[in-house]
Each structure stands twice: as structure tokens, then as C-alpha cells.
Design a protein around this motif. Structure first.
Motif, PDB file in Angstrom:
ATOM      1  N   PHE A  32       3.232 -12.101  -7.004  1.00  0.00           N
ATOM      2  CA  PHE A  32       3.588 -11.483  -6.221  1.00  0.00           C
ATOM      3  C   PHE A  32       2.477 -10.316  -5.699  1.00  0.00           C
ATOM      4  CE2 PHE A  32       7.494 -12.329  -8.260  1.00  0.00           C
ATOM      5  CZ  PHE A  32       8.120 -12.737  -7.079  1.00  0.00           C
ATOM      6  N   SER A  33       1.395  -9.875  -6.763  1.00  0.00           N
ATOM      7  CA  SER A  33       0.227  -8.982  -6.319  1.00  0.00           C
ATOM      8  C   SER A  33      -0.538  -9.633  -5.443  1.00  0.00           C
ATOM      9  CB  SER A  33      -0.193  -8.434  -7.663  1.00  0.00           C
ATOM     10  OG  SER A  33      -1.450  -7.750  -7.468  1.00  0.00           O
ATOM     11  N   ALA A  34      -0.920 -10.911  -5.858  1.00  0.00           N
ATOM     12  CA  ALA A  34      -1.905 -11.655  -5.028  1.00  0.00           C
ATOM     13  C   ALA A  34      -1.596 -11.899  -3.655  1.00  0.00           C
ATOM     14  CB  ALA A  34      -2.314 -12.946  -5.882  1.00  0.00           C
ATOM     15  N   LEU A  35      -0.260 -12.182  -3.550  1.00  0.00           N
ATOM     16  CA  LEU A  35       0.546 -12.605  -2.065  1.00  0.00           C
ATOM     17  C   LEU A  35       0.667 -11.268  -1.331  1.00  0.00           C
ATOM     18  CD1 LEU A  35       3.176 -15.095  -3.133  1.00  0.00           C
ATOM     19  CD2 LEU A  35       1.006 -15.478  -2.166  1.00  0.00           C
ATOM     20  N   SER A  36       0.362 -10.383  -1.974  1.00  0.00           N
ATOM     21  CA  SER A  36       0.512  -8.861  -0.958  1.00  0.00           C
ATOM     22  C   SER A  36      -0.655  -8.808   0.012  1.00  0.00           C
ATOM     23  CB  SER A  36       0.714  -7.663  -1.875  1.00  0.00           C
ATOM     24  OG  SER A  36      -0.563  -7.447  -2.588  1.00  0.00           O
ATOM     25  N   TYR A  37      -1.483  -9.734  -0.135  1.00  0.00           N
ATOM     26  CA  TYR A  37      -2.625  -9.650   0.601  1.00  0.00           C
ATOM     27  C   TYR A  37      -2.488 -10.664   1.998  1.00  0.00           C
ATOM     28  CZ  TYR A  37      -5.313  -6.801  -2.194  1.00  0.00           C
ATOM     29  OH  TYR A  37      -5.773  -5.588  -2.753  1.00  0.00           O
ATOM     30  N   ASN A  38      -1.341 -11.582   1.846  1.00  0.00           N
ATOM     31  CA  ASN A  38      -0.901 -12.566   2.886  1.00  0.00           C
ATOM     32  C   ASN A  38       0.253 -12.415   3.222  1.00  0.00           C
ATOM     33  OD1 ASN A  38      -0.469 -14.118   0.848  1.00  0.00           O
ATOM     34  ND2 ASN A  38      -2.580 -14.779   0.588  1.00  0.00           N
ATOM     35  N   GLY A  48       3.787  -7.797   4.629  1.00  0.00           N
ATOM     36  CA  GLY A  48       4.764  -6.987   5.448  1.00  0.00           C
ATOM     37  C   GLY A  48       5.372  -5.911   4.653  1.00  0.00           C
ATOM     38  N   LEU A  49       5.379  -6.347   3.285  1.00  0.00           N
ATOM     39  CA  LEU A  49       6.310  -5.471   2.520  1.00  0.00           C
ATOM     40  C   LEU A  49       5.266  -4.120   2.093  1.00  0.00           C
ATOM     41  CD1 LEU A  49       7.746  -7.781  -0.317  1.00  0.00           C
ATOM     42  CD2 LEU A  49       8.864  -6.470   1.350  1.00  0.00           C
ATOM     43  N   ARG A  50       5.656  -3.127   2.703  1.00  0.00           N
ATOM     44  CA  ARG A  50       4.794  -1.904   2.589  1.00  0.00           C
ATOM     45  C   ARG A  50       5.462  -0.661   2.272  1.00  0.00           C
ATOM     46  NH1 ARG A  50      -0.337  -1.968   4.112  1.00  0.00           N
ATOM     47  NH2 ARG A  50      -1.224  -3.819   4.677  1.00  0.00           N
ATOM     48  N   LEU A  51       4.872   0.392   1.500  1.00  0.00           N
ATOM     49  CA  LEU A  51       5.425   1.597   1.531  1.00  0.00           C
ATOM     50  C   LEU A  51       4.474   2.692   1.946  1.00  0.00           C
ATOM     51  CD1 LEU A  51       7.853   3.318   0.572  1.00  0.00           C
ATOM     52  CD2 LEU A  51       6.585   3.525  -1.740  1.00  0.00           C
ATOM     53  N   ASN A  96       0.208  -1.576   0.635  1.00  0.00           N
ATOM     54  CA  ASN A  96       1.096  -3.096   0.283  1.00  0.00           C
ATOM     55  C   ASN A  96       1.415  -2.904  -1.098  1.00  0.00           C
ATOM     56  OD1 ASN A  96      -1.330  -3.941  -1.286  1.00  0.00           O
ATOM     57  ND2 ASN A  96      -2.009  -5.066   0.176  1.00  0.00           N
ATOM     58  N   LEU A  97       2.076  -4.144  -1.722  1.00  0.00           N
ATOM     59  CA  LEU A  97       2.623  -4.117  -2.956  1.00  0.00           C
ATOM     60  C   LEU A  97       1.568  -3.872  -4.085  1.00  0.00           C
ATOM     61  CD1 LEU A  97       5.026  -4.413  -4.904  1.00  0.00           C
ATOM     62  CD2 LEU A  97       4.587  -7.039  -4.497  1.00  0.00           C
ATOM     63  N   ASN A  98       0.485  -4.604  -3.758  1.00  0.00           N
ATOM     64  CA  ASN A  98      -0.704  -4.555  -4.923  1.00  0.00           C
ATOM     65  C   ASN A  98      -1.302  -3.163  -4.922  1.00  0.00           C
ATOM     66  OD1 ASN A  98      -2.661  -6.043  -6.828  1.00  0.00           O
ATOM     67  ND2 ASN A  98      -4.232  -5.401  -5.365  1.00  0.00           N
ATOM     68  N   SER A  99      -1.527  -2.446  -3.660  1.00  0.00           N
ATOM     69  CA  SER A  99      -2.174  -1.167  -3.685  1.00  0.00           C
ATOM     70  C   SER A  99      -1.011  -0.207  -4.313  1.00  0.00           C
ATOM     71  CB  SER A  99      -2.246  -0.801  -2.113  1.00  0.00           C
ATOM     72  OG  SER A  99      -3.513  -1.629  -1.683  1.00  0.00           O
ATOM     73  N   LEU A 100       0.146  -0.277  -4.031  1.00  0.00           N
ATOM     74  CA  LEU A 100       1.234   0.433  -4.596  1.00  0.00           C
ATOM     75  C   LEU A 100       1.074   0.478  -6.182  1.00  0.00           C
ATOM     76  CD1 LEU A 100       3.293   2.424  -3.834  1.00  0.00           C
ATOM     77  CD2 LEU A 100       4.965   0.510  -3.756  1.00  0.00           C
ATOM     78  N   LEU A 101       0.814  -0.901  -6.810  1.00  0.00           N
ATOM     79  CA  LEU A 101       1.076  -0.955  -8.163  1.00  0.00           C
ATOM     80  C   LEU A 101      -0.155  -0.442  -8.800  1.00  0.00           C
ATOM     81  CD1 LEU A 101       2.498  -4.619  -8.245  1.00  0.00           C
ATOM     82  CD2 LEU A 101       3.574  -2.374  -9.115  1.00  0.00           C
ATOM     83  N   ASP A 102      -1.443  -0.583  -7.861  1.00  0.00           N
ATOM     84  CA  ASP A 102      -2.694  -0.085  -8.351  1.00  0.00           C
ATOM     85  C   ASP A 102      -2.518   1.379  -8.474  1.00  0.00           C
ATOM     86  OD1 ASP A 102      -5.511  -0.533  -9.103  1.00  0.00           O
ATOM     87  OD2 ASP A 102      -5.713   0.606  -7.039  1.00  0.00           O
ATOM     88  N   TYR A 103      -1.926   1.967  -7.614  1.00  0.00           N
ATOM     89  CA  TYR A 103      -1.895   3.366  -7.487  1.00  0.00           C
ATOM     90  C   TYR A 103      -1.072   3.978  -8.537  1.00  0.00           C
ATOM     91  CZ  TYR A 103      -0.503   8.229  -6.042  1.00  0.00           C
ATOM     92  OH  TYR A 103      -0.238   9.313  -6.037  1.00  0.00           O
ATOM     93  N   PHE A 104       0.028   3.175  -8.498  1.00  0.00           N
ATOM     94  CA  PHE A 104       1.169   3.838  -9.689  1.00  0.00           C
ATOM     95  C   PHE A 104       0.320   3.654 -11.185  1.00  0.00           C
ATOM     96  CE2 PHE A 104       4.631   2.846 -12.488  1.00  0.00           C
ATOM     97  CZ  PHE A 104       5.308   4.124 -12.370  1.00  0.00           C
ATOM     98  N   SER A 105      -0.264   2.566 -11.328  1.00  0.00           N
ATOM     99  CA  SER A 105      -0.719   2.573 -12.779  1.00  0.00           C
ATOM    100  C   SER A 105      -2.149   3.292 -12.809  1.00  0.00           C
ATOM    101  CB  SER A 105      -0.985   0.907 -13.041  1.00  0.00           C
ATOM    102  OG  SER A 105      -2.042   0.550 -12.014  1.00  0.00           O
ATOM    103  N   ASN A 106      -2.925   3.253 -11.909  1.00  0.00           N
ATOM    104  CA  ASN A 106      -4.266   3.985 -12.189  1.00  0.00           C
ATOM    105  C   ASN A 106      -4.086   5.603 -11.910  1.00  0.00           C
ATOM    106  OD1 ASN A 106      -5.618   1.841 -13.011  1.00  0.00           O
ATOM    107  ND2 ASN A 106      -6.203   1.272 -10.853  1.00  0.00           N
TER     108      ASN A 106
END
Length: 194
Positions: A106-112, A116-119, A123-133
């Protein structure tokens, strides 16, 4: 442990000495974050003499670093699954690594496909990266520092840190109580509100 700290610091400095001169030399954006490695650096490598071979070596080394980091991070979860559910090690390892692999898709697919899944603008990966880091890591470090410095009995932490002599332990204990928590709180607040 000292060897790991020195080696990790040396590799990080070496990577910085390789990456940032290339970024500045080719007028690329040094604040690209994760995109710096996968979007910006290939452009820099393509413009360098011998960049194709160097990029292969760089990405192989990056893959090894990622895999070894993953092993260290997954080991604690694997140990917890073993103890909590009474599973044999090989089964718990398959369960944990399988779960991580599925969620990584899911994280890898957030770039293609899932772009469209954005907050907001993430995108999903950026959101997970922000939340964890920006949230989990500083908050977790802050709670660990408060626990180790203020809740855990001093004798217990001294028994665990057997490689430190008495003066070094006292310095560590002072830092873990009075320096580390405020520093981590500042990092947390800047990450969330800055």
C-alpha cells in the motif's frame, strides 16, 4: 555497541558527503525528503561520468542498509508475537514479515495507483512517514526517557548498563533525566506544529 554507533555515524556522514555535493552541483532540491533518493539522485547519477555504475552500487548498498534496518525493527515485533501467542520462531517470523510486506505494498502504491488517496497534500506514504517520524518516534523516545530517568529504579538501570563505569553512568543518568526529555519534547512540538 560502540562499533555500531561509530560505523553508523561514519556511513551517514559518508552518504552525506556523496549525496549533497551531487545535489548542489546539478541544482537539485536538497529538501526533497524520500524523493531525494528515488527521484532526484537518479537524475544526478545520469549526469555524472560513470553515474550508471555508481548508481547501481549506491542502490545495492541502500538496499542492504534497508534490509538490515528492517531486520532490527522486525525482531522486536517477532519476539513479542513468539511470546504472546506461543508460536515457534519461524512461524512468527513468517507472520510478521508477511504482514509488513502486505502493508508495504500500500505504501509503494501510494505513488501511482493509490495516489488519489490523500489527506490534505499528503499521499498515504507521506502520511505514514509523517505520523511515524514526526509523532511516534519523538513521543516514544520521550516516554522511554521519562520512564528510564524518573520511573525506573536507578539500581535497575545501573544493572543494565554494565559497560558504563560509575562516572559515565552518572552522566548518562543526568542526561536521561534533565536533557533528553526537554530536547525530545522540542523535537516533537516542532515536528507537529512547525
Amino acid at each position: 555497541m560502540l562499533i555500531i554507533v561509530v560505523a553508523d555515524t561514519f556511513i551517514a556522514l559518508l552518504a552525506g558527503l556523496v549525496i549533497f555535493p551531487a545535489v548542489f552541483n546539478y541544482g537539485l532540491d536538497p529538501a526533497a525528503g524520500a524523493g531525494l533518493i528515488f527521484q532526484t539522485l537518479p537524475v544526478a547519477f545520469a549526469q555524472m561520468p560513470g553515474g550508471y555504475g555508481f548508481s547501481i552500487l549506491f542502490f545495492i548498498a541502500l538496499s542492504v542498509a534497508g534490509i538490515t534496518s528492517m531486520v532490527g525493527l522486525v525482531e522486536t515485533v517477532n519476539q513479542w508475537v513468539e511470546e504472546r501467542f506461543g508460536m515457534p520462531r519461524h512461524k512468527s517470523a513468517l507472520l510478521v514479515i508477511g504482514s509488513v510486506s502486505v502493508l508495504s505494498i500500500f505504501s509503494a502504491l501510494s505513488y501511482n495507483l493509490l495516489d488519489g488517496l490523500r489527506l490534505g497534500e499528503r499521499n498515504l506514504n507521506s502520511l505514514l512517514d509523517y505520523f511515524s517520524n514526526q509523532i511516534l518516534l519523538p513521543l516514544g523516545g520521550l516516554l522511554i526517557a521519562v520512564f528510564a530517568g524518573w520511573v525506573m529504579h536507578k539500581r535497575t538501570s545501573r544493572d543494565e548498563l554494565t559497560t558504563l563505569n560509575a562516572p559515565a553512568y552518572e552522566v548518562w543518568h543526568f542526561l536521561i533525566r534533565f536533557v533528553v526529555p526537554p530536547a525530545l519534547l522540542i523535537i516533537f512540538l516542532v515536528g507537529v506544529f512547525g
